[in-house]
Write a protein that holds these residues in place. Structure first.
Motif, PDB file in Angstrom:
ATOM      1  N   GLY A 109       4.319  -5.043   2.636  1.00  0.00           N
ATOM      2  CA  GLY A 109       3.148  -5.481   1.604  1.00  0.00           C
ATOM      3  C   GLY A 109       3.395  -4.991   0.474  1.00  0.00           C
ATOM      4  O   GLY A 109       2.661  -5.652  -0.480  1.00  0.00           O
ATOM      5  N   ILE A 110       4.066  -4.171  -0.118  1.00  0.00           N
ATOM      6  CA  ILE A 110       4.534  -3.828  -1.288  1.00  0.00           C
ATOM      7  C   ILE A 110       5.356  -4.719  -1.847  1.00  0.00           C
ATOM      8  O   ILE A 110       5.010  -4.908  -3.476  1.00  0.00           O
ATOM      9  N   PHE A 111       6.084  -5.586  -1.335  1.00  0.00           N
ATOM     10  CA  PHE A 111       6.928  -6.543  -2.147  1.00  0.00           C
ATOM     11  C   PHE A 111       6.238  -7.515  -2.569  1.00  0.00           C
ATOM     12  O   PHE A 111       5.511  -8.367  -2.166  1.00  0.00           O
ATOM     13  N   GLY A 112       6.671  -7.541  -4.015  1.00  0.00           N
ATOM     14  CA  GLY A 112       6.029  -8.828  -4.772  1.00  0.00           C
ATOM     15  C   GLY A 112       4.378  -8.742  -4.997  1.00  0.00           C
ATOM     16  O   GLY A 112       3.882 -10.007  -5.301  1.00  0.00           O
ATOM     17  N   GLN A 113       3.552  -7.623  -4.755  1.00  0.00           N
ATOM     18  CA  GLN A 113       2.355  -7.920  -4.861  1.00  0.00           C
ATOM     19  C   GLN A 113       1.693  -7.450  -6.181  1.00  0.00           C
ATOM     20  O   GLN A 113       1.985  -6.311  -6.226  1.00  0.00           O
ATOM     21  N   PRO A 114       1.132  -8.112  -6.819  1.00  0.00           N
ATOM     22  CA  PRO A 114       0.614  -7.664  -8.087  1.00  0.00           C
ATOM     23  C   PRO A 114      -0.424  -6.780  -8.035  1.00  0.00           C
ATOM     24  O   PRO A 114      -1.164  -6.706  -7.157  1.00  0.00           O
ATOM     25  N   GLY A 115      -0.293  -5.675  -8.675  1.00  0.00           N
ATOM     26  CA  GLY A 115      -1.147  -4.771  -8.868  1.00  0.00           C
ATOM     27  C   GLY A 115      -1.173  -3.452  -7.855  1.00  0.00           C
ATOM     28  O   GLY A 115      -1.765  -2.756  -7.391  1.00  0.00           O
ATOM     29  N   MET A 116       0.247  -3.717  -6.573  1.00  0.00           N
ATOM     30  CA  MET A 116      -0.035  -2.868  -5.367  1.00  0.00           C
ATOM     31  C   MET A 116       0.508  -1.538  -5.937  1.00  0.00           C
ATOM     32  O   MET A 116      -0.079  -0.624  -5.294  1.00  0.00           O
ATOM     33  N   ILE A 117       1.476  -1.347  -7.024  1.00  0.00           N
ATOM     34  CA  ILE A 117       1.568   0.159  -7.192  1.00  0.00           C
ATOM     35  C   ILE A 117       0.447   0.936  -8.033  1.00  0.00           C
ATOM     36  O   ILE A 117       0.303   1.924  -7.104  1.00  0.00           O
ATOM     37  N   LEU A 118      -0.463   0.111  -8.479  1.00  0.00           N
ATOM     38  CA  LEU A 118      -1.675   0.677  -9.028  1.00  0.00           C
ATOM     39  C   LEU A 118      -2.576   1.020  -7.671  1.00  0.00           C
ATOM     40  O   LEU A 118      -3.027   2.099  -7.749  1.00  0.00           O
ATOM     41  N   ARG A 119      -2.553   0.316  -6.775  1.00  0.00           N
ATOM     42  CA  ARG A 119      -3.319   0.518  -5.597  1.00  0.00           C
ATOM     43  C   ARG A 119      -2.736   1.635  -4.818  1.00  0.00           C
ATOM     44  O   ARG A 119      -3.649   2.431  -4.276  1.00  0.00           O
ATOM     45  N   LEU A 120      -1.657   1.879  -4.900  1.00  0.00           N
ATOM     46  CA  LEU A 120      -1.109   2.830  -4.043  1.00  0.00           C
ATOM     47  C   LEU A 120      -1.222   4.311  -4.643  1.00  0.00           C
ATOM     48  O   LEU A 120      -1.338   5.195  -4.239  1.00  0.00           O
ATOM     49  N   LEU A 121      -1.016   4.177  -6.207  1.00  0.00           N
ATOM     50  CA  LEU A 121      -1.072   5.601  -6.937  1.00  0.00           C
ATOM     51  C   LEU A 121      -2.369   6.003  -7.208  1.00  0.00           C
ATOM     52  O   LEU A 121      -2.589   7.120  -7.650  1.00  0.00           O
ATOM     53  N   THR A 122      -3.762   5.079  -7.310  1.00  0.00           N
ATOM     54  CA  THR A 122      -4.648   5.326  -7.893  1.00  0.00           C
ATOM     55  C   THR A 122      -5.595   6.468  -6.780  1.00  0.00           C
ATOM     56  O   THR A 122      -6.007   7.537  -7.398  1.00  0.00           O
ATOM     57  N   PRO A 123      -5.479   6.530  -5.534  1.00  0.00           N
ATOM     58  CA  PRO A 123      -5.847   7.506  -4.931  1.00  0.00           C
ATOM     59  C   PRO A 123      -5.149   8.951  -5.082  1.00  0.00           C
ATOM     60  O   PRO A 123      -5.729  10.033  -4.973  1.00  0.00           O
ATOM     61  N   VAL A 124      -3.931   8.957  -5.459  1.00  0.00           N
ATOM     62  CA  VAL A 124      -3.293  10.096  -5.867  1.00  0.00           C
ATOM     63  C   VAL A 124      -3.972  10.795  -7.080  1.00  0.00           C
ATOM     64  O   VAL A 124      -4.084  11.912  -7.373  1.00  0.00           O
ATOM     65  N   ALA A 125      -4.007   9.996  -7.988  1.00  0.00           N
ATOM     66  CA  ALA A 125      -4.955  10.342  -9.305  1.00  0.00           C
ATOM     67  C   ALA A 125      -6.151  10.681  -9.075  1.00  0.00           C
ATOM     68  O   ALA A 125      -6.391  11.858  -9.695  1.00  0.00           O
ATOM     69  N   ASN A 126      -6.911  10.246  -8.220  1.00  0.00           N
ATOM     70  CA  ASN A 126      -8.388  10.434  -7.950  1.00  0.00           C
ATOM     71  C   ASN A 126      -8.249  12.025  -7.230  1.00  0.00           C
ATOM     72  O   ASN A 126      -9.108  12.572  -7.324  1.00  0.00           O
ATOM     73  N   ALA A 127      -7.163  12.233  -6.670  1.00  0.00           N
ATOM     74  CA  ALA A 127      -7.245  13.614  -6.025  1.00  0.00           C
ATOM     75  C   ALA A 127      -6.740  14.680  -7.215  1.00  0.00           C
ATOM     76  O   ALA A 127      -6.619  15.753  -6.570  1.00  0.00           O
TER      77      ALA A 127
END
Length: 306
Positions: A147-165
């Motif tokens: 699901g990571i492949f070619g999905q716009p905004g996927m990296i942001l969705r993956l790393l946002t919880p890391v930043a929030n932590a």
């Protein structure tokens, strides 16, 4: 009120929160204090006193041939500090850079030594040394899934919880297939980071098809090769990797910024000393010219540094 002819002595390291509570600025926060005061006073130059001769081409505790660099840029100093060089606080460059005020690192026990001058521009590019910085006690987190492949905004969705932590990410590496993304963090922040990631993925329904699994490699370290001297030079990355390969050091992840100021590799923590020495020797980063700067207008005794 300071009268003419008086020398004010200001404590570093101490600050206050937005609510007015007294707090500390963290390790080497007195460096940051000096830069803030220097910018506010429009100082000609900021001096920070340490127990070392200046910024070295590598940690002298790891590399005996490490030498003091006469001059580097704010960007190079910030990169070095981010990747473990404790000679200066990472945020120190910010106020000075805005005011274009040089920073000089001096040795308290060798006041006549020239130290290192940090300015807006590095030394002459052709002769500018490359610097090797390292930081251990890290973990490499890899998120895999189709699901990571070619999905716009996927990296942001993956790393946002890391930043929030509240976790600081030191490096990000992505496979060319876009099937997985890896990021390096400090190992002591691993537990809260994994909890945040798993909860977020579960709440969003990403676990399963889109995110297949999260894997962790502990006991890692980052080695960063920093310097304006590598910009436009061919073969720097190849020399870094061949140096590690010839020393039987396996590279787990790689990242290089478009600015060409930094190449970062993640390796096993047990190989850090061997890896730093191999790169330092192969790139001859210990060879540097001497230089001098102007007499400073502001001095501060900085914190203990290696």
């Amino acid at each position: 009120m300071v009268r003419k002819g008086e020398i004010p002595v200001v404590t570093g390291f101490i600050g206050r929160t937005r609510s007015g509570a007294t707090t500390t600025l963290g390790r080497s926060g007195s460096d940051y204090t000096a830069s803030i005061l220097g910018a506010a006073l429009r100082a000609q130059e900021i001096w920070i006193w340490k127990e070392v001769d200046g910024v070295c081409t590598a940690d002298p505790n790891l590399v005996r041939s490490a030498r003091v660099v006469p001059r580097i840029s704010y960007q190079e100093a910030a990169e070095m500090a981010h990747y473990g060089a404790e000679v200066i606080h990472p945020k120190t460059m910010m106020p000075a850079r805005r005011g274009r005020i040089p920073i000089r690192i001096k040795n308290t026990f060798k006041p006549d030594a020239p130290g290192t001058l940090i300015t807006a521009r590095p030394g002459n590019r052709g002769a500018a040394p490359l610097l090797v910085s390292s930081i251990d006690g890290m973990a490499l987190v890899t998120v895999e899934g189709t699901g990571i492949f070619g999905q716009p905004g996927m990296i942001l969705r993956l790393l946002t919880p890391v930043a929030n932590a509240g976790t600081n990410i030191y490096m990000i590496s992505m496979s060319s297939s876009e099937y997985n993304i890896s990021f390096a963090i400090m190992q002591h922040e691993l537990e809260k980071t994994l909890k945040a990631l798993e909860k977020d993925f579960r709440d969003r329904g990403l676990l399963g098809e889109q995110v297949a699994r999260i894997t962790v490699e502990r006991g890692m370290c980052a080695i960063a090769v920093v310097g304006a001297g590598m910009k436009g030079q061919h073969g720097i990355a190849g020399r870094v990797f061949s140096a590690l390969g010839d020393s039987d050091v396996n590279v787990v992840a790689i990242a290089q910024g478009s600015s060409e100021y930094n190449i970062t590799v993640i390796i096993k923590g047990r190989d850090m000393k061997k890896g730093v020495r191999a790169i330092h020797d192969r790139l001859n980063v210990g060879r540097s010219a001497t230089g001098r700067g102007r007499r400073p207008a502001l001095r501060l005794v900085g914190s203990r540094a290696r």
